[in-house]
Design a protein around this motif. Sequence first.
Motif, mmCIF file in Angstrom:
data_model
loop_
_atom_site.group_PDB
_atom_site.id
_atom_site.type_symbol
_atom_site.label_atom_id
_atom_site.label_comp_id
_atom_site.label_asym_id
_atom_site.label_seq_id
_atom_site.Cartn_x
_atom_site.Cartn_y
_atom_site.Cartn_z
ATOM 1 N N TRP A 79 0.849 -1.181 0.000
ATOM 2 C CA TRP A 79 0.000 0.000 0.000
ATOM 3 C C TRP A 79 0.889 1.236 0.000
ATOM 4 O O TRP A 79 1.952 1.221 0.596
ATOM 5 N N LYS A 80 0.458 2.281 -0.650
ATOM 6 C CA LYS A 80 1.133 3.571 -0.808
ATOM 7 C C LYS A 80 2.259 3.554 -1.834
ATOM 8 O O LYS A 80 2.559 4.573 -2.417
ATOM 9 N N LYS A 81 2.953 2.428 -2.025
ATOM 10 C CA LYS A 81 4.033 2.318 -3.008
ATOM 11 C C LYS A 81 4.030 0.909 -3.575
ATOM 12 O O LYS A 81 3.668 -0.043 -2.882
ATOM 13 N N GLU A 82 4.502 0.790 -4.817
ATOM 14 C CA GLU A 82 4.682 -0.542 -5.388
ATOM 15 C C GLU A 82 5.937 -1.152 -4.781
ATOM 16 O O GLU A 82 6.935 -0.476 -4.573
ATOM 17 N N ALA A 83 5.864 -2.444 -4.520
ATOM 18 C CA ALA A 83 7.011 -3.150 -3.970
ATOM 19 C C ALA A 83 7.345 -4.336 -4.859
ATOM 20 O O ALA A 83 6.484 -4.845 -5.578
ATOM 21 N N ASP A 84 8.605 -4.768 -4.821
ATOM 22 C CA ASP A 84 9.000 -5.968 -5.553
ATOM 23 C C ASP A 84 8.441 -7.195 -4.844
ATOM 24 O O ASP A 84 7.945 -7.108 -3.723
ATOM 25 N N SER A 85 8.575 -8.352 -5.489
ATOM 26 C CA SER A 85 8.012 -9.586 -4.924
ATOM 27 C C SER A 85 8.726 -10.028 -3.643
ATOM 28 O O SER A 85 8.158 -10.754 -2.838
ATOM 29 N N GLN A 86 9.979 -9.616 -3.473
ATOM 30 C CA GLN A 86 10.688 -9.853 -2.218
ATOM 31 C C GLN A 86 11.299 -8.546 -1.752
ATOM 32 O O GLN A 86 11.681 -7.700 -2.559
ATOM 33 N N LEU A 87 11.410 -8.422 -0.448
ATOM 34 C CA LEU A 87 11.903 -7.184 0.138
ATOM 35 C C LEU A 87 12.714 -7.536 1.379
ATOM 36 O O LEU A 87 12.329 -8.433 2.141
ATOM 37 N N ILE A 88 13.838 -6.876 1.553
ATOM 38 C CA ILE A 88 14.631 -7.029 2.780
ATOM 39 C C ILE A 88 14.551 -5.701 3.519
ATOM 40 O O ILE A 88 14.791 -4.648 2.930
ATOM 41 N N PHE A 89 14.187 -5.762 4.787
ATOM 42 C CA PHE A 89 14.171 -4.525 5.567
ATOM 43 C C PHE A 89 14.945 -4.721 6.856
ATOM 44 O O PHE A 89 15.081 -5.834 7.368
ATOM 45 N N GLU A 90 15.498 -3.602 7.334
ATOM 46 C CA GLU A 90 16.221 -3.611 8.599
ATOM 47 C C GLU A 90 15.210 -3.467 9.715
ATOM 48 O O GLU A 90 14.471 -2.499 9.777
ATOM 49 N N ALA A 91 15.159 -4.454 10.575
ATOM 50 C CA ALA A 91 14.191 -4.447 11.671
ATOM 51 C C ALA A 91 14.826 -3.837 12.908
ATOM 52 O O ALA A 91 16.034 -3.922 13.103
#
Length: 187
Positions: free
Chosen positions: A76-88
């Motif tokens: 939601w709000k932005k398109e994202a790729d099928s996989q995403l890595i985020f810093e938690a």
Amino acid sequence: MRKQILLIILVIAITVISPIQSKALTCVEVKEPAIDYYDVAIFGTIVKVKTDIEQKGFTGPKEWKKYVLVDVEKSWKKEADSQLIFEADYASSDNFEQGKKYVLYLDEKDGAYYSSSPCTPDILVNSSSDYEQLGKGLEPVNQVNLSYKMLFMNDKDIDLGITIVIIAILFIIIWRWIRVKSLKKST
């Protein structure tokens, strides 16, 4: 008796002069809709949670960070790729279980995603009704595989091991060189 009084005064003085400081975490309640406070919201399955050490230079300070790999199903709000890595956030990343589905609220900085605090209202999803209030959502546009990036993340400090191996190899080379020179002189 006098020693006991002196001991009590000493303990009180030490506690007053150098108190043990603790920092409490308080979360500000986010008003609905929570998505208004974040750059992107995603719905997906946690693939892997991994710790990595970041260090500036060979002797710089080390910082342990947690990274989470997610298979994105909707955003939601932005398109994202099928996989995403985020810093938690290091404190809250232990709450993520591999194979479980979550709605995650993330911020973005310089093209990298991160969870801004342990107070982020991430939701463990049991049914689609848990995220219906966000609306239809966007399907992933680009099919990517980021799992290889998680392979290179390592929470072990390998700098010391590499240094010891290099010193050992140099020691062996110098020792053999000296030995060969001494054998040539004796003949």
